[in-house]
Design a protein around this motif. Structure first.
Motif, PDB file in Angstrom:
ATOM      1  N   LEU A   1      -3.867   3.684   8.407  1.00  0.00           N
ATOM      2  CA  LEU A   1      -4.701   2.684   7.748  1.00  0.00           C
ATOM      3  C   LEU A   1      -5.043   1.594   8.754  1.00  0.00           C
ATOM      4  O   LEU A   1      -4.161   1.005   9.378  1.00  0.00           O
ATOM      5  CB  LEU A   1      -3.965   2.075   6.552  1.00  0.00           C
TER       6      LEU A   1
ATOM      7  N   HIS B   1     -10.514   3.136   7.622  1.00  0.00           N
ATOM      8  CA  HIS B   1     -10.902   1.739   7.799  1.00  0.00           C
ATOM      9  C   HIS B   1     -11.200   1.150   6.427  1.00  0.00           C
ATOM     10  O   HIS B   1     -12.160   1.563   5.767  1.00  0.00           O
ATOM     11  CB  HIS B   1     -12.156   1.629   8.667  1.00  0.00           C
ATOM     12  N   ALA B   2     -10.397   0.193   5.997  1.00  0.00           N
ATOM     13  CA  ALA B   2     -10.602  -0.475   4.713  1.00  0.00           C
ATOM     14  C   ALA B   2     -11.051  -1.911   4.943  1.00  0.00           C
ATOM     15  O   ALA B   2     -10.729  -2.524   5.962  1.00  0.00           O
ATOM     16  CB  ALA B   2      -9.308  -0.465   3.896  1.00  0.00           C
ATOM     17  N   THR B   3     -11.776  -2.452   3.987  1.00  0.00           N
ATOM     18  CA  THR B   3     -12.150  -3.859   4.038  1.00  0.00           C
ATOM     19  C   THR B   3     -10.986  -4.719   3.525  1.00  0.00           C
ATOM     20  O   THR B   3      -9.947  -4.199   3.107  1.00  0.00           O
ATOM     21  CB  THR B   3     -13.409  -4.119   3.207  1.00  0.00           C
TER      22      THR B   3
ATOM     23  N   VAL C   1      -6.400   6.311   0.912  1.00  0.00           N
ATOM     24  CA  VAL C   1      -5.431   6.824   1.883  1.00  0.00           C
ATOM     25  C   VAL C   1      -4.812   8.125   1.369  1.00  0.00           C
ATOM     26  O   VAL C   1      -4.665   9.103   2.114  1.00  0.00           O
ATOM     27  CB  VAL C   1      -4.343   5.779   2.175  1.00  0.00           C
TER      28      VAL C   1
ATOM     29  N   GLU D   1     -14.482   5.215   6.332  1.00  0.00           N
ATOM     30  CA  GLU D   1     -14.585   3.826   5.870  1.00  0.00           C
ATOM     31  C   GLU D   1     -14.570   3.756   4.349  1.00  0.00           C
ATOM     32  O   GLU D   1     -15.189   4.579   3.663  1.00  0.00           O
ATOM     33  CB  GLU D   1     -15.868   3.180   6.385  1.00  0.00           C
ATOM     34  N   VAL D   2     -13.869   2.738   3.827  1.00  0.00           N
ATOM     35  CA  VAL D   2     -13.833   2.489   2.387  1.00  0.00           C
ATOM     36  C   VAL D   2     -14.028   0.996   2.152  1.00  0.00           C
ATOM     37  O   VAL D   2     -13.600   0.164   2.949  1.00  0.00           O
ATOM     38  CB  VAL D   2     -12.514   2.972   1.743  1.00  0.00           C
TER      39      VAL D   2
ATOM     40  N   ASP E   1      -7.264   0.757  -4.877  1.00  0.00           N
ATOM     41  CA  ASP E   1      -8.337   1.614  -4.380  1.00  0.00           C
ATOM     42  C   ASP E   1      -8.121   1.984  -2.918  1.00  0.00           C
ATOM     43  O   ASP E   1      -8.509   3.074  -2.474  1.00  0.00           O
ATOM     44  CB  ASP E   1      -9.690   0.925  -4.563  1.00  0.00           C
ATOM     45  N   VAL E   2      -7.502   1.071  -2.150  1.00  0.00           N
ATOM     46  CA  VAL E   2      -7.143   1.399  -0.770  1.00  0.00           C
ATOM     47  C   VAL E   2      -6.136   2.549  -0.762  1.00  0.00           C
ATOM     48  O   VAL E   2      -6.286   3.530  -0.027  1.00  0.00           O
ATOM     49  CB  VAL E   2      -6.539   0.175  -0.041  1.00  0.00           C
TER      50      VAL E   2
ATOM     51  N   PHE F   1      -8.437  -6.907   1.368  1.00  0.00           N
ATOM     52  CA  PHE F   1      -7.936  -6.668   0.009  1.00  0.00           C
ATOM     53  C   PHE F   1      -8.172  -7.888  -0.877  1.00  0.00           C
ATOM     54  O   PHE F   1      -8.059  -9.032  -0.425  1.00  0.00           O
ATOM     55  CB  PHE F   1      -6.426  -6.393   0.018  1.00  0.00           C
TER      56      PHE F   1
ATOM     57  N   SER G   1      -6.096  -3.283  -3.655  1.00  0.00           N
ATOM     58  CA  SER G   1      -5.120  -2.449  -2.961  1.00  0.00           C
ATOM     59  C   SER G   1      -4.945  -1.083  -3.626  1.00  0.00           C
ATOM     60  O   SER G   1      -4.686  -0.084  -2.941  1.00  0.00           O
ATOM     61  CB  SER G   1      -3.764  -3.157  -2.879  1.00  0.00           C
TER      62      SER G   1
ATOM     63  N   ILE H   1       0.834  -1.201   0.000  1.00  0.00           N
ATOM     64  CA  ILE H   1       0.000   0.000   0.000  1.00  0.00           C
ATOM     65  C   ILE H   1       0.871   1.254   0.000  1.00  0.00           C
ATOM     66  O   ILE H   1       0.619   2.210  -0.739  1.00  0.00           O
ATOM     67  CB  ILE H   1      -0.946   0.020   1.210  1.00  0.00           C
TER      68      ILE H   1
END
Length: 248
Positions: free
Chosen positions: A94, A129-131, A169, A183-184, A164-165, A133, A162, A12
């Motif tokens: 993250l 906060h990401a879901t 960020v 949140e994403v 899109d994460v 990958f 990743s 990331i």
């Protein structure tokens, strides 16, 4: 604007550095590979000179409960102190969707400690906060495999790629501090079994997959919606099926 990315040479972090650079920011990758060690404090004062924003996407090299707690507690404490000394005005970290609901897991207990330290630091902050990958489907399956079978909890998941994460960020770090959680998530909701089955099928992985009511997620029990974001989440565009097709 000078942005220091802790963990900036990883999956990331390297993408965040590249994106910020493309948008005209001075993005500096900081990691043990570049002489910056948040566990010992080595190189922190030097790299943070003149920085307005710090982005922390680092992760523990060991996921053993004691190791991961020591990593996030020590590295975050050292980093926040160095930021205060340097006059940093925005700390971005993250983390993971559902962290507060996954406290049965040593990893997520450590992530919660990290988040609490950030909130209590007095430095303006944003926690992304990401879901899960896309890239970690196999690793997730590996951690839940017994013999030749993957045992999965009965839960839903809304994974994202990743890239899109990193975009989320980067976008957050270039904006004003949220002083809260952003949140994403990806665009599609799957049953966990469906997500893993698609990921393994794409690589012709022969393992069987079952939904097991006794299975946990890194040691934490799941409810159906534990891994899902709330209604205000930013939804990324990349679909898992399209990404899998590109990999092939």
């Amino acid at each position: 604007m000078k942005v220091v990315v802790i963990g900036g040479t990883g999956l990331i972090g390297s993408k965040v550095v590249a994106r910020l650079g493309e948008h005209g920011h001075e993005a500096v990758a900081a990691s043990p590979n570049t002489g910056v060690n948040t566990l010992t404090g080595e190189g922190l004062a030097e790299v943070l000179q003149g920085a307005q924003v710090v982005v922390d996407v680092s992760n523990s090299p060991s996921f053993a409960d004691e190791d991961v707690m020591e990593f996030f507690r020590t590295s975050t404490t050292n980093l926040l102190k160095a930021e205060a000394d340097a006059g940093v005005t925005h700390h971005v970290a993250l983390s993971v969707v559902g962290t507060d609901r996954l406290q049965g897991s040593g990893y997520f207990r450590a992530k919660q400690v990290q988040e609490d330290l950030i909130k209590d630091s007095g430095i303006p902050y944003s926690i992304v906060h990401a879901t899960q990958f896309f890239e970690f489907a196999k690793g997730l399956a590996d951690g839940m495999t017994e013999g030749d079978t993957v045992h999965l909890p009965d839960a839903k998941i809304q994974p994202m790629v990743s890239d899109d994460v990193a975009a989320a960020v980067g976008r957050t770090s270039a904006g004003a501090p949220a002083n809260g959680v952003v949140e994403v998530a990806g665009p599609d909701v799957f049953q966990l079994e469906e997500f893993i089955r698609m990921g393994l099928s794409a690589t012709n992985d022969p393992r069987g997959i079952v939904t097991d009511p006794k299975a946990t997620y890194w040691g934490a029990e799941l409810q159906e919606s534990t891994l899902l974001p709330g209604p205000g989440a930013h939804i990324a565009e990349t679909r898992f099926a399209d990404w899998l097709a590109q990999q092939q």
